[in-house]
Design an enzyme around this catalytic site. Structure first.
Site, PDB file in Angstrom:
ATOM      1  N   ARG A  56       0.894  -1.292  -0.089  1.00 12.26           N
ATOM      2  CA  ARG A  56      -0.161   0.017  -0.023  1.00 12.26           C
ATOM      3  C   ARG A  56       0.939   1.146  -0.112  1.00 12.26           C
ATOM      4  NH1 ARG A  56      -2.213   1.263   4.423  1.00 12.26           N
ATOM      5  NH2 ARG A  56      -2.748  -1.058   5.199  1.00 12.26           N
ATOM      6  N   TYR A 109     -11.008  21.427 -13.800  1.00 18.32           N
ATOM      7  CA  TYR A 109     -11.720  20.208 -14.071  1.00 18.32           C
ATOM      8  C   TYR A 109     -12.831  19.940 -12.780  1.00 18.32           C
ATOM      9  CZ  TYR A 109     -12.602  15.185 -13.561  1.00 18.32           C
ATOM     10  OH  TYR A 109     -12.995  13.854 -13.754  1.00 18.32           O
ATOM     11  N   ASP A 181      -1.927  21.534 -12.071  1.00 20.37           N
ATOM     12  CA  ASP A 181      -2.298  20.283 -12.838  1.00 20.37           C
ATOM     13  C   ASP A 181      -2.113  20.373 -14.224  1.00 20.37           C
ATOM     14  OD1 ASP A 181      -3.667  18.323 -14.146  1.00 20.37           O
ATOM     15  OD2 ASP A 181      -5.591  18.771 -13.073  1.00 20.37           O
ATOM     16  N   LYS A 206      -4.971  10.290 -18.964  1.00 22.45           N
ATOM     17  CA  LYS A 206      -5.000  10.940 -20.235  1.00 22.45           C
ATOM     18  C   LYS A 206      -3.584  10.634 -21.047  1.00 22.45           C
ATOM     19  CE  LYS A 206      -8.671  12.214 -17.944  1.00 22.45           C
ATOM     20  NZ  LYS A 206      -9.831  11.442 -18.030  1.00 22.45           N
TER      21      LYS A 206
HETATM   22  C1  LIG Z   1      -7.166  18.179 -15.848  1.00 24.47           C
HETATM   23  C2  LIG Z   1      -7.717  17.016 -15.355  1.00 24.47           C
HETATM   24  N1  LIG Z   1      -7.181  16.699 -13.969  1.00 24.47           N
HETATM   25  C3  LIG Z   1      -7.406  15.893 -13.409  1.00 24.47           C
HETATM   26  C4  LIG Z   1      -8.395  14.778 -13.968  1.00 24.47           C
HETATM   27  C5  LIG Z   1      -9.133  13.540 -13.137  1.00 24.47           C
HETATM   28  O1  LIG Z   1      -8.174  12.345 -13.462  1.00 24.47           O
HETATM   29  P1  LIG Z   1      -8.860  10.923 -13.254  1.00 24.47           P
HETATM   30  O2  LIG Z   1      -9.828  10.609 -13.916  1.00 24.47           O
HETATM   31  O3  LIG Z   1      -7.678   9.948 -13.773  1.00 24.47           O
HETATM   32  O4  LIG Z   1      -9.126  10.927 -11.738  1.00 24.47           O
HETATM   33  C6  LIG Z   1      -9.209  14.893 -15.257  1.00 24.47           C
HETATM   34  C7  LIG Z   1     -10.012  14.039 -15.495  1.00 24.47           C
HETATM   35  O5  LIG Z   1     -10.719  14.262 -16.666  1.00 24.47           O
HETATM   36  C8  LIG Z   1      -8.761  16.090 -15.774  1.00 24.47           C
HETATM   37  O6  LIG Z   1      -9.174  16.551 -17.084  1.00 24.47           O
END
Ligand SMILES: Cc1ncc(COP(=O)(O)O)c(C=O)c1O
Length: 401
Positions: A56, A109, A181, A206
């Site tokens: 973990r 997001y 991010d 992504k």
């Molecule tokens: C810019 C961005 N950050 C974070 C996330 C969250 O990612 P996850 O779906 O892998 O949890 C997304 C999901 O679409 C995103 O577009």
């Protein structure tokens, strides 16, 4: 020798096996680890010696990948987690506790917004959503209890570009950590730590993995902070990445440079086509001269990315009709895959944001987000053209009635 990022993506941090010479990495699914004596076990638990004490808290295959992502982002260390949201929640909870405040860029997001609005308040954490294109507005929003500034650039779904260097300078002057991010760019196109950010995170679901078959996230930063995240947050919340998924990411990552170059060139062509079509009201793509932060994008990003957002004339109905008419592009919540994916943020990825807030964030009801894939660009454009022409023809028939 100092390699370019495209070469580092393939080679850095991955070495042939010392015993067999095998070039690909092996998968180690172990959860339990044996120690020669109790002192050795204690040294690993305390962090005095590198190693894994229990699945973990880490894994050797995941560790290979963490070291590689840290190298690609230019950070001291990295933590691999089960999703982008696990990376976001771990990063935020590391800096914020009961009574703290966080400044968040306004068109963030939808999942991050939902975390800030529904979960964080249960821990006594308050978020202010601020227009971070203005450093003055960030400055004015800072309170004595502000413990982090969180941005996303380019933002999802409006493709707003924020000046990382300028915001990082403000953060340093007030000693508040800046978290970025970097999902839309991947480490190939933008490295926020180079501009002074403290933490960079990714949804590796992504572009980093790039094949739509793994959920994962990464946080990169100072090694002591990453160690705290590993032990106190990821470990306690059980948000670890597993070895099988880490292996798929190691494999997917090898083509990141190639894929991003193609995503960027396809997206540029799609954006230029959309801008020229009479049924389109607005196109948001940092590679267009018409984009509000086009010059900043060119300064800060090595490529403009694969996401294009746009508004169709005729509002939400026309937008929905358009995505229903597309044949090649699939309606999907995700992005960054080989397939062109399309979605309607107001009813899909950003539905958690109340309508009155969405409009303030620039997420209009007619906005469409296109994740431009790796297909032949002429087919992507043909698909868009046929679908738009049909919406236009249907609208004319409607107007004649
Ligand atoms: C810019 C961005 N950050 C974070 C996330 C969250 O990612 P996850 O779906 O892998 O949890 C997304 C999901 O679409 C995103 O577009």
């Amino acid at each position: 020798m100092e390699w370019k990022q495209g070469t580092k993506i393939i080679h850095e941090g991955l070495y042939p096996d010392a015993e067999t010479g095998m070039v690909t990495q092996s998968i180690t699914p172990a959860v339990a680890y044996a120690f020669p004596d109790s002192e050795a076990a204690e040294a690993v638990v305390s962090g005095e010696k590198e190693g894994v004490c229990y699945g973990r808290y880490g894994n050797p295959t995941v560790r290979t990948l963490e070291k590689k992502i840290a190298l690609l982002e230019g950070g001291e260390d990295c933590l691999g987690l089960a999703s982008g949201m696990a990376a976001i929640s771990t990063a935020l909870l590391t800096f914020l506790q009961n009574g703290d405040h966080v400044i968040v860029t306004k068109d963030v997001y939808g999942g991050t917004y939902s975390f800030m609005e529904s979960l964080a308040p249960r821990f006594g954490i308050e978020a202010s959503f601020v227009d971070c294109t203005s450093v003055q507005q960030i400055h004015d929003a800072i309170r004595p209890n502000t413990k982090a500034i969180y941005i996303e650039t380019p933002s999802n779904p409006c493709l707003t570009i924020l000046d990382i260097e300028e915001i990082a300078t403000l953060c340093k002057s007030v000693e508040i950590p800046l978290i970025v991010d970097n999902t839309f760019m991947s480490p190939y196109l933008q490295n926020p730590l180079e501009y002074g950010a403290d933490i960079v995170l990714h949804s590796a679901t992504k572009y980093i993995n790039g094949h739509g078959d793994v959920l994962a996230g990464f946080v990169v930063g100072d090694k002591n902070i990453i160690q705290t995240m590993r032990k106190k947050f990821m470990g306690n919340l059980g948000q670890n990445l597993n070895a099988w998924d880490a292996y798929l990411i190691i494999r997917g990552l090898k083509t990141l440079g190639l894929r991003m170059d193609k995503h960027c060139s396809n997206a540029q062509q799609a954006a230029e086509f959309l801008e020229s079509h009479p049924m389109i009201q607005n196109v948001f793509y940092p590679g267009l001269a018409s984009h509000a932060q086009h010059h900043l994008a060119k300064k800060q990003m090595k490529g403009m990315g694969g996401i294009v957002s746009f508004e169709v004339k005729g509002g939400v109905e026309a937008g929905k009709a358009l995505i229903n008419n597309l044949e090649l592009a699939m309606i999907s919540f995700s992005l960054g895959d080989p397939e062109t994916l399309v979605q309607h943020p107001a009813s899909m990825t950003h539905a958690a944001i109340p309508p009155e807030e969405r409009v303030k964030f620039g997420i209009t009801d007619g906005l469409i987000r296109l994740s431009v894939g790796l297909e032949d660009s002429t087919d992507i454009i043909k698909d868009l053209k046929l679908a738009l022409d049909k919406v236009e023809a249907d609208l004319q028939v409607e107007n004649l009635k």
